[in-house]
Scaffold this motif. Sequence first.
Motif, PDB file in Angstrom:
ATOM      1  N   TRP A 192       0.726  -1.053   0.059  1.00 37.61           N
ATOM      2  CA  TRP A 192      -0.084   0.031  -0.220  1.00 37.61           C
ATOM      3  C   TRP A 192       0.923   1.170   0.110  1.00 37.61           C
ATOM      4  CZ3 TRP A 192      -0.326   4.059   3.708  1.00 37.61           C
ATOM      5  CH2 TRP A 192      -1.247   4.971   3.380  1.00 37.61           C
ATOM      6  N   LYS A 193       0.521   2.187  -0.716  1.00 37.42           N
ATOM      7  CA  LYS A 193       1.190   3.370  -0.858  1.00 37.42           C
ATOM      8  C   LYS A 193       0.054   4.414  -0.442  1.00 37.42           C
ATOM      9  CE  LYS A 193       3.683   2.421  -4.707  1.00 37.42           C
ATOM     10  NZ  LYS A 193       3.127   1.195  -4.554  1.00 37.42           N
ATOM     11  N   ASN A 194       0.241   5.746   0.212  1.00 41.48           N
ATOM     12  CA  ASN A 194      -0.412   6.857   0.602  1.00 41.48           C
ATOM     13  C   ASN A 194      -1.253   7.419  -0.815  1.00 41.48           C
ATOM     14  OD1 ASN A 194      -1.649   8.684   2.108  1.00 41.48           O
ATOM     15  ND2 ASN A 194       0.036  10.415   1.601  1.00 41.48           N
ATOM     16  N   GLY A 195      -2.515   7.156  -0.403  1.00 43.45           N
ATOM     17  CA  GLY A 195      -3.451   7.572  -1.710  1.00 43.45           C
ATOM     18  C   GLY A 195      -4.188   6.435  -2.331  1.00 43.45           C
ATOM     19  N   ASP A 196      -3.647   4.910  -2.061  1.00 42.98           N
ATOM     20  CA  ASP A 196      -4.196   3.783  -2.641  1.00 42.98           C
ATOM     21  C   ASP A 196      -5.554   3.545  -1.832  1.00 42.98           C
ATOM     22  OD1 ASP A 196      -2.191   3.543  -4.353  1.00 42.98           O
ATOM     23  OD2 ASP A 196      -1.285   2.016  -3.451  1.00 42.98           O
ATOM     24  N   SER A 197      -6.564   2.658  -1.978  1.00 43.89           N
ATOM     25  CA  SER A 197      -7.556   2.064  -1.575  1.00 43.89           C
ATOM     26  C   SER A 197      -7.080   1.220  -0.236  1.00 43.89           C
ATOM     27  CB  SER A 197      -8.206   1.139  -2.656  1.00 43.89           C
ATOM     28  OG  SER A 197      -8.762   1.945  -3.422  1.00 43.89           O
ATOM     29  N   MET A 198      -7.852   1.171   0.727  1.00 40.06           N
ATOM     30  CA  MET A 198      -7.712   0.513   1.837  1.00 40.06           C
ATOM     31  C   MET A 198      -8.663  -0.651   2.024  1.00 40.06           C
ATOM     32  SD  MET A 198      -6.927   4.110   4.043  1.00 40.06           S
ATOM     33  CE  MET A 198      -5.708   3.168   5.244  1.00 40.06           C
ATOM     34  N   MET A 199      -8.331  -1.570   3.089  1.00 37.17           N
ATOM     35  CA  MET A 199      -9.315  -2.574   3.233  1.00 37.17           C
ATOM     36  C   MET A 199     -10.272  -2.310   4.635  1.00 37.17           C
ATOM     37  SD  MET A 199      -7.747  -4.767   1.069  1.00 37.17           S
ATOM     38  CE  MET A 199      -8.760  -6.177   1.580  1.00 37.17           C
ATOM     39  N   VAL A 200     -11.548  -2.709   4.233  1.00 35.97           N
ATOM     40  CA  VAL A 200     -12.302  -2.462   5.177  1.00 35.97           C
ATOM     41  C   VAL A 200     -12.345  -3.589   6.100  1.00 35.97           C
ATOM     42  CG1 VAL A 200     -14.788  -2.386   5.891  1.00 35.97           C
ATOM     43  CG2 VAL A 200     -14.054  -1.029   3.898  1.00 35.97           C
ATOM     44  N   LEU A 201     -12.145  -3.404   7.201  1.00 37.77           N
ATOM     45  CA  LEU A 201     -12.033  -4.495   8.404  1.00 37.77           C
ATOM     46  C   LEU A 201     -13.264  -5.447   8.353  1.00 37.77           C
ATOM     47  CD1 LEU A 201     -10.809  -2.913  11.687  1.00 37.77           C
ATOM     48  CD2 LEU A 201      -9.527  -3.772   9.944  1.00 37.77           C
ATOM     49  N   PRO A 202     -12.906  -6.656   8.214  1.00 40.44           N
ATOM     50  CA  PRO A 202     -13.932  -7.679   7.685  1.00 40.44           C
ATOM     51  C   PRO A 202     -14.918  -7.834   9.100  1.00 40.44           C
ATOM     52  CG  PRO A 202     -11.561  -8.787   8.472  1.00 40.44           C
ATOM     53  CD  PRO A 202     -11.409  -7.394   8.243  1.00 40.44           C
ATOM     54  N   THR A 203     -14.548  -7.351  10.286  1.00 40.90           N
ATOM     55  CA  THR A 203     -15.576  -7.370  11.419  1.00 40.90           C
ATOM     56  C   THR A 203     -16.522  -6.448  11.375  1.00 40.90           C
ATOM     57  OG1 THR A 203     -14.006  -5.900  12.659  1.00 40.90           O
ATOM     58  CG2 THR A 203     -13.742  -8.496  13.131  1.00 40.90           C
ATOM     59  N   ILE A 204     -16.743  -5.252  10.570  1.00 37.60           N
ATOM     60  CA  ILE A 204     -17.583  -4.551  10.284  1.00 37.60           C
ATOM     61  C   ILE A 204     -18.857  -5.064   9.585  1.00 37.60           C
ATOM     62  CG2 ILE A 204     -18.231  -2.071   9.564  1.00 37.60           C
ATOM     63  CD1 ILE A 204     -15.281  -1.691   9.839  1.00 37.60           C
ATOM     64  N   PRO A 223     -12.573 -17.406  -4.685  1.00 35.62           N
ATOM     65  CA  PRO A 223     -13.230 -18.847  -5.163  1.00 35.62           C
ATOM     66  C   PRO A 223     -14.054 -19.244  -3.847  1.00 35.62           C
ATOM     67  CG  PRO A 223     -11.246 -18.762  -6.103  1.00 35.62           C
ATOM     68  CD  PRO A 223     -11.370 -17.582  -5.206  1.00 35.62           C
ATOM     69  N   SER A 224     -13.586 -19.178  -2.809  1.00 34.49           N
ATOM     70  CA  SER A 224     -14.087 -19.724  -1.717  1.00 34.49           C
ATOM     71  C   SER A 224     -15.584 -19.094  -1.306  1.00 34.49           C
ATOM     72  CB  SER A 224     -13.433 -19.411  -0.193  1.00 34.49           C
ATOM     73  OG  SER A 224     -13.328 -18.022   0.076  1.00 34.49           O
ATOM     74  N   GLY A 225     -15.858 -18.019  -1.847  1.00 36.56           N
ATOM     75  CA  GLY A 225     -17.359 -17.478  -1.660  1.00 36.56           C
ATOM     76  C   GLY A 225     -17.243 -16.703  -0.457  1.00 36.56           C
ATOM     77  N   LYS A 226     -16.398 -16.740   0.301  1.00 40.80           N
ATOM     78  CA  LYS A 226     -16.155 -16.093   1.580  1.00 40.80           C
ATOM     79  C   LYS A 226     -16.285 -14.403   1.426  1.00 40.80           C
ATOM     80  CE  LYS A 226     -14.799 -19.774   4.280  1.00 40.80           C
ATOM     81  NZ  LYS A 226     -15.919 -20.112   5.146  1.00 40.80           N
ATOM     82  N   LYS A 227     -16.915 -13.671   1.854  1.00 39.93           N
ATOM     83  CA  LYS A 227     -16.822 -12.051   1.466  1.00 39.93           C
ATOM     84  C   LYS A 227     -16.003 -11.321   2.588  1.00 39.93           C
ATOM     85  CE  LYS A 227     -21.096 -12.266  -1.281  1.00 39.93           C
ATOM     86  NZ  LYS A 227     -22.503 -11.449  -1.232  1.00 39.93           N
ATOM     87  N   TYR A 228     -14.835 -11.521   2.405  1.00 40.47           N
ATOM     88  CA  TYR A 228     -13.964 -10.792   3.324  1.00 40.47           C
ATOM     89  C   TYR A 228     -12.879  -9.936   2.820  1.00 40.47           C
ATOM     90  CZ  TYR A 228     -10.615 -14.510   1.799  1.00 40.47           C
ATOM     91  OH  TYR A 228      -9.888 -15.273   1.253  1.00 40.47           O
ATOM     92  N   LEU A 229     -13.004  -9.508   1.381  1.00 39.62           N
ATOM     93  CA  LEU A 229     -12.069  -8.785   0.671  1.00 39.62           C
ATOM     94  C   LEU A 229     -12.844  -7.553   0.210  1.00 39.62           C
ATOM     95  CD1 LEU A 229     -10.072 -11.124  -1.624  1.00 39.62           C
ATOM     96  CD2 LEU A 229      -9.484 -10.103   0.437  1.00 39.62           C
TER      97      LEU A 229
END
Length: 235
Positions: A192-204, A223-229
């Motif tokens: 990651w670099k300043n200005g890039d997109s960030m990951m939303v915490l999967p607990t939210i 492929p797992s179908g798990k929505k964590y990204l």
Amino acid sequence: MESSFHITIATMPGGLLLRDKAPNFKANTTISRMRFHDYLGDSWGILFSHPRDFTPVCIMELGRVAKLAPQFARRNVKMIALSIDSVEDHLAWSKDIIAYNGDEPTEKLPFPIIDDKNQDLAIQLVMLYPAEKDEKGMPVTTRVVFIFGPDKKLKLSILYPATTGSNFDEILRVIISLQLTAEKRVATPVDWKNGDSMMVLPTIPEEEAKKLFPKGVFTKEPPSGKKYLHYTPQP
């Protein structure tokens, strides 16, 4: 002398761990005698160590930090260096550092350097590398970078051997990440670099994420179908 020193190292604690509070040590520095917590105040802080003064990799590192000092200051970060020489040596060396940067030599760097000629602080913070020794047979100080938050707790540490120079562009990147993730419920992805997109915490939860991140939340489904990204533009 050497064997007793190794006994001391073997029985001392393993240094600072993440979320440990910084020791409130007193030290002589190139600007004054100080207490560490008073110096930091309400700022973030970076304490970085060096094997010794008047050495080639170290002058490059401190020269780079001096150039980046305005960027750290804008982010409310105070810098302080440590080297196992005296204040007098630090002041003389500062002229070399500033001249290395192409400026008129003076004793004034934009950060203090701690006098640790007896290695007291290097021992306390486990900044020594027993496998490498100086001309007196004593372990050399490693290149350690400690980043502390305004709460004086350790947020990140990096340990380099004496033969490998630190990367202060990376340390600036890390500071930006630490400050963003301390304020927002996000994480910074790989490279990651300043200005890039960030990951939303999967607990939210999804509905809460929509309210927290008005610029949008984007999901990539593996492929797992798990929505964590979940991604969001940098807040």
